[in-house]
Design a protein around this motif. Structure first.
Motif: not given
Length: 435
Positions: A282-283, A220-222, A367, A217-218, A288, A290-292
């Protein structure tokens, strides 16, 4: 012949396993379990190929060194007085004592702790007491090891004649890596993780993102898992189409800005196999994290914008790297035994970035610390499964595990080439194991 070696034919069973490997499937269990195959891996893979072992910021100043263990060999990588990178066997030429016992340090000269034989960092023996007037120091220099530096990534090769195609990787990859300014970075954090599994399971796990959505999950947050292979289905077709559109758009934008981004894939066609690709994140799309967003406010190289995606670089047989606008994460994998592997992770930031001001260490490492722990568990579950009498090679997904298959194809091909070379030339020798 080295005194630690003995004549030992590779067993017919192992020769058959290599010759009869089922393409498109995981390897037979002995490849993950057998001490004999582990010895073969050390001899044919880790002693003959270019192995990633360090980064330039490991040894920023003359006399700085790192040591690395490959099988029974210890190698010291050192910065010389001319700022060049050199590598030597970490063995005194007197009675063989290890010169440097620490993983990292700084020296004026390399001094043997046993009888104080002293070598300069050019490898020459400059002091040896009580050896008599006829003793020729010039015949007792340290034994050198081939070393190559690719845009700040340091590789060594233990073979007398290293693979000649390192230059192919250098020519292709230097334009991708150099803008990130690795040589002007510092190591913010290094973590050594021991996985209770075979090194090939570590590498196979790295070469696919089939497992990412449910296990990371960490990450694929970004990270878009679509960038690493996905089977299109009604439930995800729209997402994949949107990712492909974004990737094409951003890749074109980066390329026009002078930042190479297109995929180069040569994992199983070269002795020194490699692959690279720059993909959008992403984000916030910057790093890389947690918030991108960038983890460090001090960008690398001469970058003026943060949203440069993530450049991934894989090398056979033992490394992968992620280059972003603000930091780099570098991984090297070193086998310890048939069922134990060292995974060494380094986070690099600009050398002028200030901890606690430009970056927070917890945020920088969150991450990949989480991802490494998750991957360790998955590798260990796979190792446990390989021990079962019920284990048999299972099919790789043609959509998501193509790079795993390329790793295994490369690996089996290199073992086959090594055995063919042995049978055509010198007697087969294998390193005797020491438990």
């Amino acid at each position: 012949m080295h005194h630690m070696e003995k004549k030992l034919k590779v067993s017919k069973e192992i020769q058959s396993l290599i010759a009869e490997r089922l393409p498109g499937h995981s390897l037979d269990a002995p490849f993950y379990l057998s001490p004999e195959i582990f010895d073969l891996d050390i001899r044919e893979i880790f002693s003959k190929h270019w192995i990633h072992v360090a980064v330039e910021p490991d040894i920023p100043e003359p006399g700085d060194y790192v040591t690395v263990e490959i099988g029974l060999n210890s190698i010291v990588v050192v910065r010389d007085d001319d700022m060049a990178v050199r590598a030597y066997h970490n063995v005194c030429r007197h009675r063989g004592a290890r010169l440097c016992s620490e993983h990292k340090g700084s020296v004026g000269n390399l001094v043997c702790p046993y009888h104080q034989w002293t070598y300069n960092i050019g490898g020459e023996l400059i002091y040896a007491e009580h050896m008599g007037e006829k003793f020729d120091r010039s015949k007792h220099s340290l034994k050198s090891v081939h070393v190559e530096n690719l845009a700040g990534l340091i590789f060594i090769c233990l073979a007398e004649q290293p693979p000649q195609d390192f230059s192919v990787m250098r020519d292709a990859m230097a334009p991708y890596l150099l803008p990130h300014g690795l040589k002007d970075c510092k190591i913010a954090k290094q973590v050594d993780l021991i996985e209770e599994g075979n090194w090939k399971l570590t590498m196979e796990n790295n070469r696919e993102c089939y497992h990412c959505a449910t296990n990371h999950p960490e990450l694929t947050a970004s990270l878009f898992e679509f960038g690493f292979g996905y089977q299109s289905a009604p439930g995800n077709a729209e997402q994949i189409a949107e990712f492909n559109r974004l990737a094409a758009e951003r890749c074109g934008e980066w390329e026009r800005g002078g930042l190479p981004s297109a995929e180069i894939e040569r994992l199983d066609e070269l002795v020194t196999g490699f692959r690279t690709q720059r993909l959008p994140l992403d984000r916030a799309g910057e790093s890389q994290t947690l918030d991108g967003k960038v983890a460090s406010g001090k960008l690398l190289g001469e970058f003026e914008r943060a949203d440069l995606g993530g450049l991934s670089f894989w090398t056979q047989p033992n490394s992968w790297h992620h280059f972003m606008s603000d930091h780099i994460v570098s991984f090297s994998v070193l086998p310890l035994s048939a069922e134990r592997t060292l995974v060494r992770t380094k986070w690099l930031v600009h050398k002028d970035a200030r901890e606690g001001i430009d970056y927070q260490l917890d945020n920088l490492t969150a991450v990949w610390n989480a991802t490494n722990d998750q991957d360790k568990r998955l590798v260990e579950l796979s190792q446990q499964g390989a021990r079962s009498s019920a284990y048999q090679p299972g099919p790789y997904s043609p959509f998501t595990e193509g790079l795993v298959e390329k790793f295994c194809t490369w690996y089996i091909g290199r073992l086959s080439a090594g055995l063919a070379e042995q049978s055509a030339g010198s007697p087969v020798t294998m390193l005797r194991r020491i438990d």
